[in-house]
Design a protein around this motif. Sequence first.
Motif, PDB file in Angstrom:
ATOM      1  N   GLU A 181       0.827  -1.203   0.000  1.00 56.60           N
ATOM      2  CA  GLU A 181       0.000   0.000   0.000  1.00 56.60           C
ATOM      3  C   GLU A 181       0.863   1.256   0.000  1.00 56.60           C
ATOM      4  O   GLU A 181       1.819   1.383   0.768  1.00 56.60           O
ATOM      5  N   THR A 182       0.530   2.151  -0.887  1.00 54.76           N
ATOM      6  CA  THR A 182       1.163   3.469  -0.918  1.00 54.76           C
ATOM      7  C   THR A 182       0.098   4.485  -0.566  1.00 54.76           C
ATOM      8  O   THR A 182      -0.891   4.642  -1.291  1.00 54.76           O
ATOM      9  N   ASN A 183       0.260   5.126   0.565  1.00 51.36           N
ATOM     10  CA  ASN A 183      -0.738   6.089   1.026  1.00 51.36           C
ATOM     11  C   ASN A 183      -0.513   7.446   0.376  1.00 51.36           C
ATOM     12  O   ASN A 183       0.630   7.879   0.195  1.00 51.36           O
ATOM     13  N   PRO A 184      -1.589   8.136   0.041  1.00 53.59           N
ATOM     14  CA  PRO A 184      -1.459   9.444  -0.609  1.00 53.59           C
ATOM     15  C   PRO A 184      -1.118  10.542   0.386  1.00 53.59           C
ATOM     16  O   PRO A 184      -1.270  10.382   1.602  1.00 53.59           O
ATOM     17  N   GLY A 185      -0.666  11.652  -0.145  1.00 51.05           N
ATOM     18  CA  GLY A 185      -0.431  12.819   0.689  1.00 51.05           C
ATOM     19  C   GLY A 185      -1.741  13.539   0.988  1.00 51.05           C
ATOM     20  O   GLY A 185      -2.836  13.076   0.638  1.00 51.05           O
ATOM     21  N   SER A 186      -1.657  14.691   1.595  1.00 52.00           N
ATOM     22  CA  SER A 186      -2.855  15.417   2.032  1.00 52.00           C
ATOM     23  C   SER A 186      -3.437  16.325   0.947  1.00 52.00           C
ATOM     24  O   SER A 186      -4.579  16.780   1.060  1.00 52.00           O
ATOM     25  N   VAL A 187      -2.663  16.599  -0.097  1.00 52.15           N
ATOM     26  CA  VAL A 187      -3.153  17.494  -1.156  1.00 52.15           C
ATOM     27  C   VAL A 187      -4.134  16.732  -2.055  1.00 52.15           C
ATOM     28  O   VAL A 187      -3.844  15.638  -2.528  1.00 52.15           O
ATOM     29  N   VAL A 188      -5.304  17.332  -2.258  1.00 54.04           N
ATOM     30  CA  VAL A 188      -6.309  16.689  -3.108  1.00 54.04           C
ATOM     31  C   VAL A 188      -6.705  17.638  -4.238  1.00 54.04           C
ATOM     32  O   VAL A 188      -6.539  18.853  -4.141  1.00 54.04           O
ATOM     33  N   GLU A 189      -7.244  17.013  -5.304  1.00 62.36           N
ATOM     34  CA  GLU A 189      -7.752  17.758  -6.446  1.00 62.36           C
ATOM     35  C   GLU A 189      -9.184  17.312  -6.702  1.00 62.36           C
ATOM     36  O   GLU A 189      -9.479  16.118  -6.618  1.00 62.36           O
ATOM     37  N   HIS A 190     -10.045  18.243  -7.021  1.00 57.51           N
ATOM     38  CA  HIS A 190     -11.425  17.894  -7.364  1.00 57.51           C
ATOM     39  C   HIS A 190     -11.468  17.655  -8.868  1.00 57.51           C
ATOM     40  O   HIS A 190     -11.499  18.594  -9.664  1.00 57.51           O
ATOM     41  N   ILE A 191     -11.427  16.385  -9.251  1.00 57.33           N
ATOM     42  CA  ILE A 191     -11.261  16.052 -10.662  1.00 57.33           C
ATOM     43  C   ILE A 191     -12.268  14.986 -11.100  1.00 57.33           C
ATOM     44  O   ILE A 191     -12.935  14.353 -10.289  1.00 57.33           O
ATOM     45  N   ARG A 192     -12.345  14.812 -12.416  1.00 58.47           N
ATOM     46  CA  ARG A 192     -13.255  13.844 -13.014  1.00 58.47           C
ATOM     47  C   ARG A 192     -12.601  12.452 -13.074  1.00 58.47           C
ATOM     48  O   ARG A 192     -11.388  12.318 -12.895  1.00 58.47           O
ATOM     49  N   LEU A 193     -13.410  11.459 -13.368  1.00 61.44           N
ATOM     50  CA  LEU A 193     -12.895  10.104 -13.515  1.00 61.44           C
ATOM     51  C   LEU A 193     -11.824  10.043 -14.602  1.00 61.44           C
ATOM     52  O   LEU A 193     -10.764   9.424 -14.416  1.00 61.44           O
TER      53      LEU A 193
END
Length: 658
Positions: free
Chosen positions: A331-343
């Motif tokens: 498992e590679t966990n993501p960082g805290s930065v998110v983007e509101h994006i499409r599929l």
Amino acid sequence: MQDDKKNIDEVVSLKLYKDLLRPRMIEEKMLILLRQGKISKWFSGIGQEAISVGVTNALNDDEYILPMHRNLAVFTTRGVPLHRLFSQWQGKMNGFTKGRDRSFHFGTQEYKIIGMISHLGPQLGVADGIALAEKLQNRNAVTAVFTGEGGTSEGDFHEALNIASVWDLPVIFCIENNGYGLSTPTKEQYNCKNLADRGLGYGIESYTIYGNDIIGVYTKVKEIAEDLRENPRPVLIEFQTFRMRGHEEASGTKYVPDELMAEWAEKDPISNYEKLLLEAKLLSEEKIETLRTEIETEINTNLKLAFDEAEVESNTEQELLDVFASFEYKETNPGSVVEHIRLVDAISKGLKQSMEKHPNLVIMGQDVADYGGVFKITEGFMDAFGKERVRNTPICESGIVSTAMGLSIKGMKAVVEMQFADFVSSGFNPVVNYLAKSHYRWNEKADVVIRMPCGGDVGAGPFHSQTNEAWFTKTPGLKVVYPAFPYDAKGLLGTAINDPNPILFFEHKALYRSVYQNVPADYYTLPFGKAALLKEGQDITIVSYGAGVHWALDTLEKHPDISADLIDLRTLAPLDIESVYKSVEKTGKLIILQEDSMFGGIASDISAMVMENRFQYLDGPVKRVASMETPIPFSKILENNYLPKERFVTALKELLAY
């Protein structure tokens, strides 16, 4: 032949003779064992040995050869231990397939030999993939692949030649024109003078060679191979020879005119070469007898090892484990930065990050390079990674899937984009018969992800709207992923590319630009075989995947009085049936929604498993809801009726009221 002989030293001359004699003597022994019932089947290459021996000796030992079922001499010339070959033919554990396949349906990385499957065609594309990998890895190497004159009628032959020509791949395509495809003579197989002429249509250099002359075969192929290592390109060689036995021994040769058999018997490659060596004083009758005695002893010693080996034992756990190559999910966990994006954006970003993570990853597909793919998922990739790794392909799905397998064999990873999931039917054979079965048969991974833009509700008609996952969930050896949300799509795609097994990755076109979600900007992975519980309730369990998940969500929003568990499967193979069981134990009712038509779909299997394993918890029948049993229509009015959205609402209410 005499002129050629002057250029071959004594050591090579005698090696070629011994390499011819060994497979002939093995075959003669096998024919005896066949009559005794000690082996089950035999495809004879008697009379054709000079081609296998010449080609194999012309190549370097670290260069791949992809032989057919009459090319025993490829295996013996490469030094494959005879006791392992004999064990293979007897279905013993010490063979190359643990008793799971017979004849030469196997490969061995140790000897750089990749065997064929009965469908004949895919190995030609596999050779393209191996040769492509050699080029990308900056190795000056040649790949040789065999087919028969009958095999040149397969579409895969033409696809492989075209791919190799367009990409300048150093492949030697070897046609053994031995007169008959089983009982069908060459005049009923093709209508050109020489099969080598077909190379002209693909811009490929081609030759017609008399295949029973070992010196002629060896010198010409060696000359070609040396040139191809410095000037990569494909070459097509038609070797004219003859099959002196039946297609396989049960077939016989009654359909062959006696005079034709007599004519070719006089052209036997071993007796004629033996005569030449005797005349040149490089061989004597005493030396021949000594060689025959040595080989006979070698055969009998190794046969005893194979016969003394215990019969194969079936271990159910091991059989199931060997279907897939070992993969330890990390498992590679993501960082805290998110983007509101499409599929569509999530898939593109996930694919790009995997390209950065895996320098040995190649993307192939129609229009994926400059154009960025019809859905623009690979837009900008060519500039970022170059045309070597982001490759436009000819329109030939079967050949490209096989090429992807060749890349995997040579230690690379491949992502193939089916422009539309519907088009995978043109590449169905290598997916279900080559990729899916390779690890189980001979322990070779198929590190290939096939991206499948799929699904209806877009008014695209019967050839651009299918959701055909059930074609592949039925096939052991394939993993099937079907995300419904951007977050899942990005994480599961990363895992799919890490996994060394063949994966069908379904992407619903109607969701590409309609579904948004907050998605981590960094690379991350998600595990296969773990469903997502999207809503929790007490009265009923709803199971779906892909667009069906969104249809179920819309229904629950419109009917807030319905208390339901909503499970998004996310992956169909492996399937998280335990999450379904757990929910059914709580709610007592189950409805399964799929976009695919009903019969033979994943809903049927889930229903059956729940009925078999959790029947005591059910308070009503398991309900399946699916599209109509018709092809998907183009008209939006007809498509709306075809899709199960409205029928789902009705069925859900009926089951709740049961």
